[in-house]
Each structure stands twice: as C-alpha cells, then as structure tokens.
Design a protein around this motif. Sequence first.
Motif, mmCIF file in Angstrom:
data_model
loop_
_atom_site.group_PDB
_atom_site.id
_atom_site.type_symbol
_atom_site.label_atom_id
_atom_site.label_comp_id
_atom_site.label_asym_id
_atom_site.label_seq_id
_atom_site.Cartn_x
_atom_site.Cartn_y
_atom_site.Cartn_z
ATOM 1 N N PHE A 163 0.832 -1.203 0.000
ATOM 2 C CA PHE A 163 0.000 0.000 0.000
ATOM 3 C C PHE A 163 0.871 1.259 0.000
ATOM 4 O O PHE A 163 0.622 2.210 -0.758
ATOM 5 N N GLY A 164 1.909 1.261 0.815
ATOM 6 C CA GLY A 164 2.792 2.418 0.875
ATOM 7 C C GLY A 164 3.467 2.694 -0.450
ATOM 8 O O GLY A 164 3.608 3.858 -0.861
ATOM 9 N N PHE A 165 3.884 1.644 -1.163
ATOM 10 C CA PHE A 165 4.534 1.848 -2.452
ATOM 11 C C PHE A 165 3.552 2.229 -3.540
ATOM 12 O O PHE A 165 3.918 2.923 -4.494
ATOM 13 N N ALA A 166 2.308 1.797 -3.415
ATOM 14 C CA ALA A 166 1.293 2.270 -4.355
ATOM 15 C C ALA A 166 1.104 3.774 -4.213
ATOM 16 O O ALA A 166 1.073 4.513 -5.213
ATOM 17 N N MET A 167 1.008 4.251 -2.972
ATOM 18 C CA MET A 167 0.914 5.693 -2.741
ATOM 19 C C MET A 167 2.155 6.407 -3.258
ATOM 20 O O MET A 167 2.060 7.449 -3.924
ATOM 21 N N LEU A 168 3.315 5.856 -2.949
ATOM 22 C CA LEU A 168 4.576 6.459 -3.352
ATOM 23 C C LEU A 168 4.623 6.686 -4.862
ATOM 24 O O LEU A 168 4.919 7.792 -5.343
ATOM 25 N N GLY A 169 4.331 5.629 -5.626
ATOM 26 C CA GLY A 169 4.417 5.738 -7.078
ATOM 27 C C GLY A 169 3.371 6.644 -7.672
ATOM 28 O O GLY A 169 3.668 7.466 -8.550
ATOM 29 N N ARG A 170 2.133 6.500 -7.237
ATOM 30 C CA ARG A 170 1.059 7.325 -7.799
ATOM 31 C C ARG A 170 1.280 8.810 -7.490
ATOM 32 O O ARG A 170 1.126 9.674 -8.362
ATOM 33 N N PHE A 171 1.666 9.116 -6.264
ATOM 34 C CA PHE A 171 1.779 10.519 -5.878
ATOM 35 C C PHE A 171 2.961 11.210 -6.547
ATOM 36 O O PHE A 171 2.846 12.334 -7.026
ATOM 37 N N ILE A 172 4.137 10.552 -6.604
ATOM 38 C CA ILE A 172 5.290 11.215 -7.206
ATOM 39 C C ILE A 172 5.090 11.379 -8.706
ATOM 40 O O ILE A 172 5.536 12.372 -9.296
ATOM 41 N N ALA A 173 4.398 10.428 -9.329
ATOM 42 C CA ALA A 173 4.165 10.525 -10.770
ATOM 43 C C ALA A 173 3.117 11.587 -11.095
ATOM 44 O O ALA A 173 3.362 12.490 -11.919
ATOM 45 N N GLU A 174 1.968 11.503 -10.420
ATOM 46 C CA GLU A 174 0.855 12.375 -10.777
ATOM 47 C C GLU A 174 1.063 13.806 -10.318
ATOM 48 O O GLU A 174 0.715 14.750 -11.042
ATOM 49 N N GLY A 209 4.210 15.035 -9.082
ATOM 50 C CA GLY A 209 5.560 15.497 -9.394
ATOM 51 C C GLY A 209 5.814 15.630 -10.878
ATOM 52 O O GLY A 209 6.213 16.696 -11.372
ATOM 53 N N PHE A 210 5.552 14.551 -11.623
ATOM 54 C CA PHE A 210 5.820 14.542 -13.067
ATOM 55 C C PHE A 210 4.597 14.888 -13.904
ATOM 56 O O PHE A 210 4.684 14.951 -15.137
ATOM 57 N N LYS A 211 3.444 15.036 -13.271
ATOM 58 C CA LYS A 211 2.201 15.427 -13.939
ATOM 59 C C LYS A 211 1.768 14.411 -14.998
ATOM 60 O O LYS A 211 1.287 14.758 -16.081
ATOM 61 N N LYS A 212 1.954 13.156 -14.703
ATOM 62 C CA LYS A 212 1.529 12.090 -15.615
ATOM 63 C C LYS A 212 1.282 10.837 -14.804
ATOM 64 O O LYS A 212 1.575 10.794 -13.601
ATOM 65 N N TRP A 258 1.676 7.016 -13.318
ATOM 66 C CA TRP A 258 2.879 6.272 -12.912
ATOM 67 C C TRP A 258 3.421 5.455 -14.073
ATOM 68 O O TRP A 258 4.630 5.368 -14.270
ATOM 69 N N GLU A 259 2.527 4.867 -14.859
ATOM 70 C CA GLU A 259 2.950 4.063 -15.995
ATOM 71 C C GLU A 259 3.765 4.902 -16.982
ATOM 72 O O GLU A 259 4.851 4.495 -17.434
ATOM 73 N N ASP A 260 3.242 6.099 -17.325
ATOM 74 C CA ASP A 260 3.943 6.957 -18.284
ATOM 75 C C ASP A 260 5.222 7.538 -17.693
ATOM 76 O O ASP A 260 6.248 7.651 -18.381
ATOM 77 N N ALA A 261 5.178 7.919 -16.423
ATOM 78 C CA ALA A 261 6.371 8.490 -15.798
ATOM 79 C C ALA A 261 7.478 7.444 -15.703
ATOM 80 O O ALA A 261 8.659 7.754 -15.956
ATOM 81 N N THR A 262 7.136 6.206 -15.361
ATOM 82 C CA THR A 262 8.147 5.147 -15.291
ATOM 83 C C THR A 262 8.763 4.903 -16.660
ATOM 84 O O THR A 262 9.982 4.723 -16.789
ATOM 85 N N ARG A 263 7.945 4.922 -17.682
ATOM 86 C CA ARG A 263 8.455 4.746 -19.052
ATOM 87 C C ARG A 263 9.392 5.892 -19.439
ATOM 88 O O ARG A 263 10.500 5.662 -19.936
ATOM 89 N N ASP A 264 8.966 7.130 -19.188
ATOM 90 C CA ASP A 264 9.723 8.290 -19.650
ATOM 91 C C ASP A 264 10.955 8.575 -18.801
ATOM 92 O O ASP A 264 11.969 9.074 -19.326
ATOM 93 N N GLU A 265 10.884 8.283 -17.504
ATOM 94 C CA GLU A 265 11.967 8.680 -16.594
ATOM 95 C C GLU A 265 12.936 7.557 -16.246
ATOM 96 O O GLU A 265 14.055 7.823 -15.817
ATOM 97 N N ILE A 266 12.526 6.314 -16.427
ATOM 98 C CA ILE A 266 13.389 5.181 -16.053
ATOM 99 C C ILE A 266 13.663 4.276 -17.256
ATOM 100 O O ILE A 266 14.820 4.036 -17.623
ATOM 101 N N ILE A 267 12.609 3.776 -17.881
ATOM 102 C CA ILE A 267 12.764 2.777 -18.944
ATOM 103 C C ILE A 267 13.512 3.341 -20.147
ATOM 104 O O ILE A 267 14.504 2.760 -20.619
ATOM 105 N N LYS A 268 13.084 4.494 -20.644
ATOM 106 C CA LYS A 268 13.743 5.076 -21.819
ATOM 107 C C LYS A 268 15.160 5.555 -21.530
ATOM 108 O O LYS A 268 16.080 5.264 -22.313
ATOM 109 N N PRO A 269 15.401 6.298 -20.446
ATOM 110 C CA PRO A 269 16.778 6.750 -20.182
ATOM 111 C C PRO A 269 17.786 5.615 -20.031
ATOM 112 O O PRO A 269 18.955 5.773 -20.388
ATOM 113 N N LEU A 270 17.356 4.471 -19.508
ATOM 114 C CA LEU A 270 18.258 3.343 -19.343
ATOM 115 C C LEU A 270 18.289 2.438 -20.575
ATOM 116 O O LEU A 270 19.033 1.447 -20.601
#
Length: 443
Positions: free
Chosen positions: A140-151, A153-156, A158-170
């Motif tokens: 539950f804590g990690f669900a909050m963590l991911g949703r809140f920082i993405a929506e 912080g990154f204004k998108k 979690w799925e899109d933010a993970t793709r744009d900020e982690i998956i693509k850069p690496l």
Amino acid sequence: MFVSVQSFGKTVFNVGVGVKRYDVQPNVPPDHETMFRIGSVTKLFTALLVARALDQGIISTFDEPVVTLVPELEIVPPPGKTSQQVGPITWRQLMSQMAGVVRESPCIGSCPFTSEQMFPKIAATPLQQMPNERPSYSNFGFAMLGRFIAERGFKKSWEDATRDEIIKPLGLLRTGVNITAWLTGAFGNNAALPYVKGTRTVNPQVAGTLGWSAPCGDMISSPGDLGAVVSDLINGFHGSGALFKRQDIYKDLMRAQFIDYGRPVTGFGMPFELFQSANGYMAYRKGGNAGGFSALIAAIPQLGLGLTLNINSGFDENGKPGQGVIDLLVDAFHAVYVRKEAARRFAVPPSGLDEYTGRFVTFVSERKVPSIVAQVAVSPSNPTLLQVSHFVSPVASVVARWLSDDEFIVDYQHNGTFVSPGLSCFGVEALSLKNAALTFHRD
C-alpha cells in the motif's frame, strides 16, 4: 529460470535452464531477452522514480513530507497515538518501509480506482505502527509512493512516468507495465509463462493485475534489462551512473535505513532488503513474486557484483536459488577483486591523507552488538596499512582497499582477534575472523 551476473557494469555470466513456455517451444530455455513478471521488484523502479524527482528538483530531499506535494493526503495515526506524535510521512519513510503503513491497500487485488477516489480510503486506514519504529513491509505504501510522485511530481500517470523517466533513459527494450500486451504476444514467443511447480500447468494467477496499486508489483521485464538496472546502480555507487546527474543519490538509495542485528544481520534500504552474505558483505536485494513468477535483483556494490534471477516454475526467490547464489558469488568476487587489489598502493589525493582519517563503523556484528567501531589513521609510509585504535591487533595484519574517502574494505589475511570497545559492557568478548573482509563506512 534465468540467472545473470554483472561485474562493475558488465554482464559476465548468463544461463537459462528449464523451459520458458511449453505451448510453443517445449524444449527451449529462457534467454536474456525473455519477458517475466517481476512482482515486487517493481518497487525498485518506483523508488528510482522518486530519486529522479529529487535529481530534477521536483522534491528537495527524500526527507521532505509527502504532503508538501500532496496537501490533501491525510494519514491516520495508529490506535492510541495522535497526529502530532506521528508527524508528516516522508518520501524516505515510504521508500524504506519505515512509514508504519499497513501491508495491503483497502482494495486488495485489482484496484480499479483513481488517486482521487483513493484519498478517502487512505484517510480511513490507520497506520499499524509509529513511523521509524521498525520496518513494516507495505505494498500500500509503495502504491501511494508511485502514484503521488508521478501524478503530482511529473504530472503524468505512474505508468507513463516510469516509461519516460526510467525505462527510456536506461534503454530498456523489454520492460513495461502492459501485461495484456505481453500475454497476447506483442513480444513474440519470447515471453515466459509460469508453471505450477513440477507440472506443465500454467499458474492461474498469470494475468492478475493490480490497478491503482500497480507501483508496488505490476511490471514485466527481461534478465537483460534488469541487468542494465543493477549495472547502473553499481556504476552510480562508484560515481559513473547514467540515470542521475547527482551521483550521491545512488549511495543514498543503497544506504541502510534500518539494521536488525540478528543472525543473519538483515535490514532495509530504499527499497532494498539487506542480508548479510559471505565474508561479512551486505547484499542489497529486492525480490518479488507475482502471478506464479519470482524475481530477484541484488547488488554488493563494494565488490561491483550484481545478480538478477528470474523464475517461472513456482520457486520462491527468497530461498536457496537467491541467497545461495549470492553467497557463492561473494566468495569468488572477494577473492578476485579485494585480495588482488588490497596489496596495491592507492593513489593519495592531492589534499593528503587527512580526509582518510576518522571514525568508521561496519554493520557486521555478533551477539547483537550495535556496530564495530574503528578509529582510523593512515600510515604515510604505506597507505594500504591502517593504524586502527581500540579495534585490532596487530596493525600489520590489516590491509585496506579504499573505495572512497568515506568507505574502505578491511581484508583480514591472518587469524587475528578484533575487539570493539562496545563489547566491554558484555564482558570480555571478541569477534574472531579468519580470511574474511568487512566494509567500513564513515560514521
């Protein structure tokens, strides 16, 4: 099953055994591009997303209260406690499982809600313990963590933010969150299916998804992509990571946030689970289980050692397939890298030896003593020898491999007795080590 080993950012060993899927290729084992569900290894990607937010200045520090970015977040204290006693929950507490949040969200399993719909459910779910008391593993804590920082912080999403900020850069080509595309063959036949242990029956949980709770465990990835992730963590620990401009973020992610001095010594990082391995090294691990799959990503950064393990046959990564391989590798990497390099003179920095002196501690301890303490000075005539006060005798048996100005490995090449001042209150007790190594960090 597929096992991959990394050494200082390079893959040095790959092996696939068994069968990735009986329906189309009954005699073909998985390879480094085979897709697996990775369960809670997803939490590592979510933690990296928070770290990217720090690197980009979206948050000022891991210790910033989450309500700074999400003002409507209401955290209910555990029974008998007040909100004033709890204080605001921070990103660090959520990342290290130290926030006191209950294990599962109010919508266990598939969670078909938005964050706005989840706020009342969060406000109706008290903490199970006080923050920073001790770890309480929380999806539950990690669900909050991911949703809140993405929506927020990154204004998108979690799925899109993970793709744009982690998956693509690496440069990860076989990592994502679209389980439907994976199951329907978007990646061809190189996608593993999970089988009930000892059978050819596909695990019925293969297609389960988590909805809003996806940041805690819904991702898929390949051994090659996970190897790239652990390689960047190791490179970053040594100052040459690609994901963050601020290289200090890597060490903060790998730093222990809680240590339990049992046997073996264990602990929590962000979001790593720490286990004491062979020769005293702490293995920084993140394991996961989902839909009949198990996965493990692990690093011992001081040795440059990385390991990824993907299983599709019903075994749990927390057993011998995981820690047994780590212990075996530690012995080998310790012999090759530490003892070979310990005898070399290290380059004295322009500022001289002063920055290499001070008080250092190690996590390794017996009898639940909090730590072994060393007051260190460097011998000007031979910088690989340490002059250690109140810790070791004889000094000549101690050889150091300096990893940075605040971390070194001591290699015990002789049978000596090593005593911590902290042991005095327990009577005359000593920790004896032979042919082992300990990593010390500046206190």
